[in-house]
Design a protein around this motif. Structure first.
Motif, PDB file in Angstrom:
ATOM      1  N   LYS A 247       0.833  -1.101   0.029  1.00 23.01           N
ATOM      2  CA  LYS A 247      -0.007  -0.136   0.104  1.00 23.01           C
ATOM      3  C   LYS A 247       0.960   1.115  -0.018  1.00 23.01           C
ATOM      4  O   LYS A 247       1.567   1.493   0.940  1.00 23.01           O
ATOM      5  CB  LYS A 247      -0.957   0.119   1.230  1.00 23.01           C
ATOM      6  N   PHE A 248       0.960   1.948  -1.014  1.00 27.96           N
ATOM      7  CA  PHE A 248       1.634   3.014  -1.281  1.00 27.96           C
ATOM      8  C   PHE A 248       0.790   4.240  -1.261  1.00 27.96           C
ATOM      9  O   PHE A 248       0.187   4.776  -2.445  1.00 27.96           O
ATOM     10  CB  PHE A 248       2.665   3.113  -2.458  1.00 27.96           C
ATOM     11  N   LYS A 249       0.285   5.002  -0.109  1.00 24.14           N
ATOM     12  CA  LYS A 249      -0.472   5.948  -0.213  1.00 24.14           C
ATOM     13  C   LYS A 249       0.403   7.485  -0.146  1.00 24.14           C
ATOM     14  O   LYS A 249       0.715   7.907   0.742  1.00 24.14           O
ATOM     15  CB  LYS A 249      -1.211   5.831   1.210  1.00 24.14           C
ATOM     16  N   LEU A 250       0.373   7.822  -1.264  1.00 30.01           N
ATOM     17  CA  LEU A 250       1.292   8.850  -1.927  1.00 30.01           C
ATOM     18  C   LEU A 250       0.552   9.763  -2.725  1.00 30.01           C
ATOM     19  O   LEU A 250       1.195  10.457  -3.407  1.00 30.01           O
ATOM     20  CB  LEU A 250       2.562   8.425  -2.514  1.00 30.01           C
ATOM     21  N   SER A 251      -0.547  10.166  -2.042  1.00 27.76           N
ATOM     22  CA  SER A 251      -1.354  11.567  -2.759  1.00 27.76           C
ATOM     23  C   SER A 251      -1.978  11.044  -4.218  1.00 27.76           C
ATOM     24  O   SER A 251      -2.051  11.925  -5.050  1.00 27.76           O
ATOM     25  CB  SER A 251      -0.504  12.725  -2.642  1.00 27.76           C
ATOM     26  N   GLN A 252      -1.958   9.653  -4.527  1.00 23.86           N
ATOM     27  CA  GLN A 252      -2.193   9.487  -5.827  1.00 23.86           C
ATOM     28  C   GLN A 252      -3.682   9.528  -6.292  1.00 23.86           C
ATOM     29  O   GLN A 252      -4.255   9.905  -7.351  1.00 23.86           O
ATOM     30  CB  GLN A 252      -2.083   7.821  -6.250  1.00 23.86           C
ATOM     31  N   ASN A 253      -4.677   9.982  -5.158  1.00 29.73           N
ATOM     32  CA  ASN A 253      -5.885  10.301  -5.412  1.00 29.73           C
ATOM     33  C   ASN A 253      -6.073  11.910  -5.502  1.00 29.73           C
ATOM     34  O   ASN A 253      -7.197  12.230  -5.626  1.00 29.73           O
ATOM     35  CB  ASN A 253      -6.795   9.824  -4.254  1.00 29.73           C
ATOM     36  N   HIS A 254      -5.048  12.540  -5.866  1.00 23.37           N
ATOM     37  CA  HIS A 254      -5.178  14.002  -6.024  1.00 23.37           C
ATOM     38  C   HIS A 254      -4.704  14.202  -7.378  1.00 23.37           C
ATOM     39  O   HIS A 254      -3.806  13.601  -8.144  1.00 23.37           O
ATOM     40  CB  HIS A 254      -4.145  14.708  -4.935  1.00 23.37           C
ATOM     41  N   PRO A 255      -5.055  15.644  -7.711  1.00 26.83           N
ATOM     42  CA  PRO A 255      -4.493  15.970  -9.237  1.00 26.83           C
ATOM     43  C   PRO A 255      -3.187  16.125  -9.187  1.00 26.83           C
ATOM     44  O   PRO A 255      -2.703  16.359  -7.988  1.00 26.83           O
ATOM     45  CB  PRO A 255      -5.419  17.058  -9.595  1.00 26.83           C
ATOM     46  N   ASP A 256      -2.590  16.502 -10.079  1.00 29.07           N
ATOM     47  CA  ASP A 256      -0.925  16.677 -10.441  1.00 29.07           C
ATOM     48  C   ASP A 256      -0.528  17.925  -9.489  1.00 29.07           C
ATOM     49  O   ASP A 256       0.391  18.067  -8.962  1.00 29.07           O
ATOM     50  CB  ASP A 256      -0.345  16.878 -11.951  1.00 29.07           C
ATOM     51  N   ALA A 257      -1.347  18.881  -9.424  1.00 28.89           N
ATOM     52  CA  ALA A 257      -1.011  20.124  -8.648  1.00 28.89           C
ATOM     53  C   ALA A 257      -0.952  19.716  -7.284  1.00 28.89           C
ATOM     54  O   ALA A 257       0.126  20.537  -6.632  1.00 28.89           O
ATOM     55  CB  ALA A 257      -1.908  21.327  -9.099  1.00 28.89           C
ATOM     56  N   ASN A 258      -1.734  19.170  -6.844  1.00 26.22           N
ATOM     57  CA  ASN A 258      -1.755  18.927  -5.506  1.00 26.22           C
ATOM     58  C   ASN A 258      -0.573  18.045  -4.897  1.00 26.22           C
ATOM     59  O   ASN A 258       0.004  18.249  -3.844  1.00 26.22           O
ATOM     60  CB  ASN A 258      -3.100  18.118  -4.954  1.00 26.22           C
ATOM     61  N   ARG A 259      -0.288  16.895  -5.702  1.00 20.88           N
ATOM     62  CA  ARG A 259       0.772  16.300  -5.612  1.00 20.88           C
ATOM     63  C   ARG A 259       2.196  16.961  -5.592  1.00 20.88           C
ATOM     64  O   ARG A 259       2.972  16.843  -4.705  1.00 20.88           O
ATOM     65  CB  ARG A 259       0.991  14.952  -6.452  1.00 20.88           C
ATOM     66  N   ALA A 260       2.343  17.895  -6.563  1.00 22.58           N
ATOM     67  CA  ALA A 260       3.349  18.754  -6.506  1.00 22.58           C
ATOM     68  C   ALA A 260       3.345  19.746  -5.377  1.00 22.58           C
ATOM     69  O   ALA A 260       4.421  19.967  -4.941  1.00 22.58           O
ATOM     70  CB  ALA A 260       3.264  19.523  -7.749  1.00 22.58           C
ATOM     71  N   GLY A 261       2.211  20.070  -4.882  1.00 22.76           N
ATOM     72  CA  GLY A 261       2.238  20.987  -3.721  1.00 22.76           C
ATOM     73  C   GLY A 261       2.807  20.120  -2.595  1.00 22.76           C
ATOM     74  O   GLY A 261       3.523  20.867  -1.567  1.00 22.76           O
ATOM     75  N   VAL A 262       2.434  19.005  -2.412  1.00 26.89           N
ATOM     76  CA  VAL A 262       2.816  18.087  -1.266  1.00 26.89           C
ATOM     77  C   VAL A 262       4.287  18.304  -1.226  1.00 26.89           C
ATOM     78  O   VAL A 262       5.083  18.267  -0.216  1.00 26.89           O
ATOM     79  CB  VAL A 262       2.082  16.754  -1.215  1.00 26.89           C
TER      80      VAL A 262
END
Length: 209
Positions: free
Chosen positions: A166-181
C-alpha cells in the motif's frame, strides 16, 4: 489491510525495493498468549524468502511452522491541506498521512544449522558495512568469541506465500496537489520528509514511465 485501488501497489520489483531499503520488519504471530510482534532486520533472499536471526530466548525460536505476517514501512509523514492548491480555491480539503508499507504473509522456519547461520551473518554484515570507510567483517572478531555468540542466536527463514503493498502517496489527488505536497515536504524539512518526497517523486515517475 484496507487497499483502495489508488494505493494498491502490485509490482514485485517495487515491493522488493522497499523491503531492501527498509529491512527492519515487524513479525506478527498468534502465539500461546495471543498476538505477538517482534522487530528484526530481514534479508530478501531471491524472490520467495526472508531470512533473519533472533536471540535464542525469543519466542519465535519455538514457532517452527507458524504462519506469520511481516510488515515493512518506508518513510511517512503528516500532509497539511495548506499544501494543496485546491484547498486555496475551494477550501474542500482535510489533513491526511502519507506512507508506503509492504505486508508479507508466510510460514516460519527455525534454523539451528551453525554453518547456515554464519554464512547468513557474513552476508548481512557485508551488505550493511559496505558504505563504511573500513567495513567490519565477522572474521575481524576472535573466532572463539564468534563461536560463543553463534550459540546464543537462531536463524529464521520465512517462505513468502503472499505479498502486498500500500503506497498512499497522494495518488488520489490531481497533479498540482501532488506537486504541492512535495514542495511542502521540502520546506518543512522534518526527519523523514525528504525520503517521503522522494518516494512520491518515484511513484510519479513510474506512473508516467
Amino acid at each position: 489491510m484496507y487497499l483502495p485501488k489508488s494505493f494498491h501497489e502490485t509490482r514485485i520489483d517495487v515491493l522488493h525495493a522497499l523491503i531492501r531499503d527498509y529491512p527492519l520488519g515487524t513479525v506478527v504471530m498468534h502465539g500461546a498468549g495471543g498476538l505477538t510482534a517482534n522487530h528484526l532486520p530481514l534479508e530478501l533472499a531471491g524472490d520467495g524468502l526472508l531470512q533473519g536471526h533472533v536471540a535464542r530466548g525469543n519466542e519465535l525460536t519455538k514457532a517452527d511452522g507458524a504462519q506469520v505476517l511481516v510488515m515493512f514501512q518506508a518513510a511517512n509523514g503528516y500532509i497539511s491541506p495548506h499544501w494543496y492548491p485546491s484547498k486555496h480555491e475551494t477550501g474542500r480539503e482535510v489533513p491526511t498521512w502519507n506512507y508506503a508499507v509492504v505486508h508479507v504473509h508466510g510460514r516460519l522456519r527455525v534454523i539451528e544449522d551453525k554453518a547456515w547461520l554464519r554464512g547468513f551473518l557474513e552476508r548481512l554484515t557485508d551488505r550493511h558495512e559496505a558504505s563504511q570507510p573500513r567495513p567490519w567483517q565477522v572474521s575481524d572478531a576472535p573466532e572463539d568469541y564468534i563461536q560463543k555468540m553463534l550459540k546464543t542466536i537462531v536463524g529464521l527463514e520465512i517462505s513468502i506465500d503472499r505479498i502486498e503493498g500500500k503506497f498512499k502517496l497522494s495518488q488520489n489527488h490531481p497533479d498540482a496537489n501532488r506537486a504541492g505536497v512535495v514542495r511542502g515536504l521540502g520546506e518543512r524539512e522534518g526527519l523523514r520528509d525528504a525520503e517521503l518526497a522522494d518516494l512520491m517523486q518515484q511513484a510519479e515517475e513510474r506512473r508516467h514511465g
